[in-house]
Each structure stands twice: as structure tokens, then as C-alpha cells.
Scaffold this motif. Sequence first.
Motif, mmCIF file in Angstrom:
data_model
loop_
_atom_site.group_PDB
_atom_site.id
_atom_site.type_symbol
_atom_site.label_atom_id
_atom_site.label_comp_id
_atom_site.label_asym_id
_atom_site.label_seq_id
_atom_site.Cartn_x
_atom_site.Cartn_y
_atom_site.Cartn_z
ATOM 1 N N SER A 230 -39.308 -106.371 -53.401
ATOM 2 C CA SER A 230 -38.049 -106.355 -54.152
ATOM 3 C C SER A 230 -37.147 -107.465 -53.647
ATOM 4 C CB SER A 230 -37.347 -105.009 -53.984
ATOM 5 O OG SER A 230 -36.047 -105.017 -54.540
ATOM 6 N N THR A 231 -36.372 -108.031 -54.560
ATOM 7 C CA THR A 231 -35.316 -108.964 -54.202
ATOM 8 C C THR A 231 -34.013 -108.500 -54.841
ATOM 9 O OG1 THR A 231 -35.764 -110.393 -56.108
ATOM 10 C CG2 THR A 231 -36.887 -110.935 -54.032
ATOM 11 N N SER A 232 -32.922 -108.651 -54.114
ATOM 12 C CA SER A 232 -31.599 -108.324 -54.633
ATOM 13 C C SER A 232 -30.645 -109.432 -54.237
ATOM 14 C CB SER A 232 -31.093 -106.994 -54.062
ATOM 15 O OG SER A 232 -31.935 -105.920 -54.425
ATOM 16 N N VAL A 233 -29.742 -109.783 -55.130
ATOM 17 C CA VAL A 233 -28.722 -110.764 -54.796
ATOM 18 C C VAL A 233 -27.344 -110.139 -54.992
ATOM 19 C CG1 VAL A 233 -30.075 -112.837 -55.149
ATOM 20 C CG2 VAL A 233 -28.946 -111.802 -57.090
ATOM 21 N N PHE A 234 -26.407 -110.568 -54.164
ATOM 22 C CA PHE A 234 -25.083 -109.941 -54.106
ATOM 23 C C PHE A 234 -23.988 -110.995 -54.201
ATOM 24 C CE2 PHE A 234 -27.985 -107.155 -51.871
ATOM 25 C CZ PHE A 234 -27.643 -105.899 -52.351
ATOM 26 N N LEU A 235 -23.095 -110.795 -55.163
ATOM 27 C CA LEU A 235 -21.844 -111.546 -55.244
ATOM 28 C C LEU A 235 -20.778 -110.589 -54.730
ATOM 29 C CD1 LEU A 235 -20.573 -114.229 -56.285
ATOM 30 C CD2 LEU A 235 -20.129 -113.040 -58.424
ATOM 31 N N VAL A 236 -20.425 -110.712 -53.465
ATOM 32 C CA VAL A 236 -19.649 -109.674 -52.794
ATOM 33 C C VAL A 236 -18.329 -109.403 -53.517
ATOM 34 C CG1 VAL A 236 -18.474 -111.269 -51.211
ATOM 35 C CG2 VAL A 236 -18.845 -108.886 -50.527
ATOM 36 N N HIS A 237 -17.974 -108.128 -53.584
ATOM 37 C CA HIS A 237 -16.667 -107.721 -54.115
ATOM 38 C C HIS A 237 -15.586 -108.350 -53.241
ATOM 39 C CE1 HIS A 237 -13.628 -105.285 -55.998
ATOM 40 N NE2 HIS A 237 -13.380 -104.596 -54.900
ATOM 41 N N PRO A 238 -14.792 -109.283 -53.775
ATOM 42 C CA PRO A 238 -13.912 -110.082 -52.910
ATOM 43 C C PRO A 238 -12.586 -109.421 -52.574
ATOM 44 C CG PRO A 238 -13.700 -110.847 -55.160
ATOM 45 C CD PRO A 238 -14.748 -109.750 -55.164
ATOM 46 N N TYR A 239 -12.339 -108.220 -53.129
ATOM 47 C CA TYR A 239 -11.045 -107.583 -52.933
ATOM 48 C C TYR A 239 -11.100 -106.515 -51.845
ATOM 49 C CZ TYR A 239 -10.904 -110.026 -57.330
ATOM 50 O OH TYR A 239 -11.032 -110.999 -58.288
ATOM 51 N N LEU A 240 -12.168 -106.562 -51.054
ATOM 52 C CA LEU A 240 -12.185 -105.880 -49.769
ATOM 53 C C LEU A 240 -11.589 -106.824 -48.729
ATOM 54 C CD1 LEU A 240 -15.826 -104.446 -49.778
ATOM 55 C CD2 LEU A 240 -13.724 -103.246 -50.406
ATOM 56 N N ASP A 241 -11.250 -106.290 -47.595
ATOM 57 C CA ASP A 241 -10.810 -107.117 -46.472
ATOM 58 C C ASP A 241 -11.525 -106.603 -45.235
ATOM 59 O OD1 ASP A 241 -9.579 -108.770 -44.683
ATOM 60 O OD2 ASP A 241 -7.609 -107.814 -44.805
ATOM 61 N N GLN A 242 -12.786 -107.023 -45.090
ATOM 62 C CA GLN A 242 -13.628 -106.543 -44.007
ATOM 63 C C GLN A 242 -14.245 -107.725 -43.261
ATOM 64 O OE1 GLN A 242 -13.986 -103.282 -43.056
ATOM 65 N NE2 GLN A 242 -12.407 -102.881 -44.610
ATOM 66 N N PRO A 243 -14.561 -107.555 -41.995
ATOM 67 C CA PRO A 243 -15.211 -108.641 -41.266
ATOM 68 C C PRO A 243 -16.575 -108.968 -41.854
ATOM 69 C CG PRO A 243 -14.418 -106.912 -39.768
ATOM 70 C CD PRO A 243 -14.311 -106.369 -41.157
ATOM 71 N N ASP A 244 -16.968 -110.219 -41.726
ATOM 72 C CA ASP A 244 -18.343 -110.651 -42.040
ATOM 73 C C ASP A 244 -18.718 -110.488 -43.503
ATOM 74 O OD1 ASP A 244 -18.706 -111.167 -39.262
ATOM 75 O OD2 ASP A 244 -19.156 -109.044 -38.952
ATOM 76 N N MET A 245 -17.741 -110.527 -44.404
ATOM 77 C CA MET A 245 -18.061 -110.477 -45.822
ATOM 78 C C MET A 245 -18.742 -111.778 -46.245
ATOM 79 S SD MET A 245 -14.574 -108.689 -47.268
ATOM 80 C CE MET A 245 -14.746 -109.449 -48.876
ATOM 81 N N GLY A 246 -19.580 -111.663 -47.254
ATOM 82 C CA GLY A 246 -20.236 -112.849 -47.775
ATOM 83 C C GLY A 246 -21.169 -112.487 -48.908
ATOM 84 N N SER A 247 -21.580 -113.489 -49.642
ATOM 85 C CA SER A 247 -22.537 -113.325 -50.732
ATOM 86 C C SER A 247 -23.912 -113.776 -50.255
ATOM 87 C CB SER A 247 -22.099 -114.154 -51.939
ATOM 88 O OG SER A 247 -20.830 -113.747 -52.399
ATOM 89 N N GLY A 248 -24.940 -113.225 -50.863
ATOM 90 C CA GLY A 248 -26.264 -113.607 -50.405
ATOM 91 C C GLY A 248 -27.360 -112.790 -51.047
ATOM 92 N N ALA A 249 -28.463 -112.626 -50.311
ATOM 93 C CA ALA A 249 -29.657 -112.012 -50.879
ATOM 94 C C ALA A 249 -30.319 -111.098 -49.867
ATOM 95 C CB ALA A 249 -30.638 -113.093 -51.322
ATOM 96 N N LEU A 250 -30.955 -110.045 -50.392
ATOM 97 C CA LEU A 250 -31.727 -109.116 -49.585
ATOM 98 C C LEU A 250 -33.147 -109.079 -50.132
ATOM 99 C CD1 LEU A 250 -30.609 -105.667 -48.264
ATOM 100 C CD2 LEU A 250 -32.805 -105.880 -49.427
ATOM 101 N N VAL A 251 -34.117 -109.234 -49.252
ATOM 102 C CA VAL A 251 -35.525 -109.265 -49.644
ATOM 103 C C VAL A 251 -36.278 -108.177 -48.888
ATOM 104 C CG1 VAL A 251 -37.651 -110.638 -49.669
ATOM 105 C CG2 VAL A 251 -35.447 -111.736 -50.163
ATOM 106 N N ILE A 252 -37.068 -107.408 -49.629
ATOM 107 C CA ILE A 252 -37.941 -106.397 -49.033
ATOM 108 C C ILE A 252 -39.384 -106.851 -49.211
ATOM 109 C CG2 ILE A 252 -38.636 -103.978 -49.008
ATOM 110 C CD1 ILE A 252 -36.014 -103.284 -50.392
ATOM 111 N N THR A 253 -40.106 -106.910 -48.116
ATOM 112 C CA THR A 253 -41.525 -107.251 -48.162
ATOM 113 C C THR A 253 -42.348 -106.077 -47.657
ATOM 114 O OG1 THR A 253 -41.475 -108.189 -45.943
ATOM 115 C CG2 THR A 253 -41.074 -109.703 -47.784
ATOM 116 N N ASP A 254 -43.637 -106.160 -47.878
ATOM 117 C CA ASP A 254 -44.569 -105.159 -47.376
ATOM 118 C C ASP A 254 -45.025 -105.592 -45.986
ATOM 119 O OD1 ASP A 254 -46.396 -103.171 -46.967
ATOM 120 O OD2 ASP A 254 -47.708 -103.682 -48.655
#
Length: 500
Positions: A230-254
Amino acid sequence: MKSRPRIALGSILTECNEFGGVPIDISWFERYELCRGDEVLGVDAGVVGGMMQVMRECGAEVVPLIYASTCPGGPLTAECYTQLKTELLDRLRASTPVDGVLLPLHGAATVENLGDPEGDLIKSVRAIVGDAIPIVVTLDLHAHVTADMVRFADGIIAWETYPHRDAFTTGVRGARLLWDILQGRCRPTMAMAKVPVITAAINGSTEGDDPFAQIMRAAKALEGRDHVLSTSVFLVHPYLDQPDMGSGALVITDNDMETAVSLANGLAEQYWTRRFDLEPDIHAPDEAIAKGLEEDGGPVLLVEAADCCGGGAAGDSVATLTALLEAKVTVPSLVPVADPEAAAACHRAGIGQEVTVALGHRLDPRWGEPVTVTGTVTRLSDGRFRYIGGIWDDVEGNMGPSAVLTIGAIQVLVATHGTYDWADEQFRSMGMQPPDAKFIVVKNPMNYRLVYGEIAKAAFILDTPGATPATCRHLAYKHLKRPYFPIDTEILGLTPTILQ
């Protein structure tokens, strides 16, 4: 494993805004969806419905906990989160042992005293079921994916579409991954890579040639290759105010962490490359109205993205309404605003009566001053309507007591509660006809394309005050530390942050 696996399913699903909006208490969930125990088994739509379908097809026994879902708002109150979390965990403890857990969450919630409730919930579930029991989580593609989410879940799968059309199929994908784990067909390994790109969702469609759509297609092309589950990509919700926020991707492999890290890293780097494309062109309201009047016909969309209930804002801004009044427009125009006091005044007056009210900025007064208007009450309702499509397909929405206040050529939908916009259900429920309007004020950054994309003559993204602005350049983050785009357009030596 027993012949009929027992799968626990529980959910607390909403999105929060730390710059504005109204705090979310338990009444918010009661207005939308709050199911307990066996009531959850009756849910047949959305992400929970998709999970239910797969579990039934596979012959699993679903152990229902709670399903709580509501419109975005400000942070959850501590009391609300504690109540929902406690009930979910108590039901889980009473139901153990289970063979697996499904947690359909959002990923961009906060609590007034807790920055990562989803990570906290996953960790708490893990503490009850132990390390050997697989936990699969589904998230909105606007999630703020944290280290605790990745550490304590076996698999995380995100929605693939924005506007969100695939809640049901995301539930299907999440449940199938869990089932494959239980059947011994895979050993998921997961890596998340993110870069500090903090942008609104205006150019974040997964359709057409939007930059986010191109990144999504690149990610999905990897599925099924090189042990990629599986692959997932994230455009982070920008109206939070939390450390280490960012946009990116999550990959699940076997069982291939090296590949998961490499592919996630490459997708995150694409985000950084496309960062400028994610920033929108914006217009002052008076400029947009002047340009709109030059268009032949309508509707012309005035996109007041800064007051998006779907992003946690209150929906009570009158910035664009004020600009229309100052422009003395004489063409049919539709404007939504949440104002419980004005809605009550209209109901007291009755249909056909003239009222003078101070309208707007009652729920979240940080972003402007009310405007005093005189108009005629032309329609009243209890504010109930039904969503057609999207994440709440066929769910009843509830604006609370609502009215149409007609001010010259402008019709204002005055609601008690702000509600999530999918298409134009709220306008239609009040007898308002968007295709006949010259100007339509829409308070969402993306979903307006669904209903108006083929008929709109033009759309202008507005630069107005609010909790969900079109650009994040001026948001006063306290916990998110620089460097981040769009404040920092270049970051020397930037490499994606990896969570695994």
C-alpha cells in the motif's frame, strides 16, 4: 487462530483547528454520528461500512466498540475526548481476547490538552491487546502522521481522493489488509517520510493536473511492485499547530523496510519539488467582485476558504458579504453564515417580516466584526438536510434552526450551526437555487468543484481573515518551528524525516 476471527472496530473521527472554530463537545457527535455497541453493526456507509462489508464477506465476527464522527471544529474538549476514549477502551477490555483491531480515524484531531489523540488512542489500544494482535488504522489524507501512529499500528492506509469520494473503499482496503495479516499472507513493514510543506488544500485535488494529484498517481503506480502492499500520500492539515508537521508519503511493504523507506523518501522529495505549485493565487474580495461583474452571466464563485467549516472554522464570517454590500451588487447572490442569534431573531420575526440584525462573528469573534443588515425573512426551517455523496453519504446534516434572510438581491442562509460542505445540499434544502445566482459565496477550498465545476463562469480564491486561510504564510504557529514552506522557500540540506 479460531475458525471465526473476532475483529474489534472502534472510531473517533473528526478534524480539528487550532487557530479558530468552536470547541467540539459531545453534542457535536450527537448531531452527526454517535453509535455504541451493536448500533455500530448497522452502519453500512463510509469507512465503517466498507470495513463491515469485508468482515462479513470473510466470515469474521465484528466486535463493535463505538463509532463517533462529526464535522470539523476547534479542538475536542478534554471531557469529550475522555468520555469517548474511555467508552471505546472499556468496551474493548470487556471484549478481549480479539484477533485484530480496525480503527477508522482521521489523523488531524487535537484535544485541548493533547496534541495527538489518534496516536494516544492507538497506543492505548495496543496496551490492551498486546504486541501480537494486528491493528490497522485508516486516516484522512490530510492527517498529521505522528511517530506514535506509525509505531503502534501494524498498517496505516489513507483515503485516496480529494474531494473525498472513497471513504467506503478505504474501509474495504483497510479491512482487507488486516484480513491478509490474519491469514498469514503478508508481514507489513511501514515507513513514513515527510517534508515541511504546510499549504492549504486549494491546489490539493487528486483529480486533473493539480500537483497533489500527480504525486498521488506516482504513489499509486508503485502498489503491487517490489513487495509494496500500500502507498498513501498526505497533504497535512495546516491548521493544526503541532511539532514536526509536514506533508509526505507512507509506504507499506511485505517485510521489506528498506524498500518502504526508499519509496516513501522519494515521494516526499516530490512534495518539496512541487511546493510552489501548491500555493494558490488569491484576490481581495472587492477585486474579485469587480472581476466577476465583468463576466458574462454566472455563477461566479467567491471562495471564502478562510471560513471553511470542513477545516474547523466556525462558518460565521461576513467578510465577503460585507464586500458584496459595499459593492452595492444588484445581481442575485447567495451567502452562507452561521449565526445562532440572527437565526433565532429570524424565527421570532417569522416569514415575510423585516428584521434588522447584527450578523456574523458570533461563534468565533477573533476574525472580524458583525455587520448590521436589514432584510426580509423569506424562508425558515429546522436546518435538517441530507448529504448526497462523500464521506457522509445519506447522513442527515443539521444546521439547527435556519433562515433565508433576503437583503436586496442577496440571499443569506443564516444557520445556527456551521456544517461541512459536500455539494450544495444546504442551499437546496432552503429553497435557494445556485445555478440562478450571479455570485455564490462558497466556504470550502475544494468541494465547490463538485457541484459548480461545470457551470461556474469563474472562481476567485479570496484573501480574507479566518481560521482556514488560503495561504499559511501569516499563521502564527507556536509549536511548529521553522524552517517550513511557505515561510522558508529554500532549506539548505533538507532531507525528509523518516518515521518507522
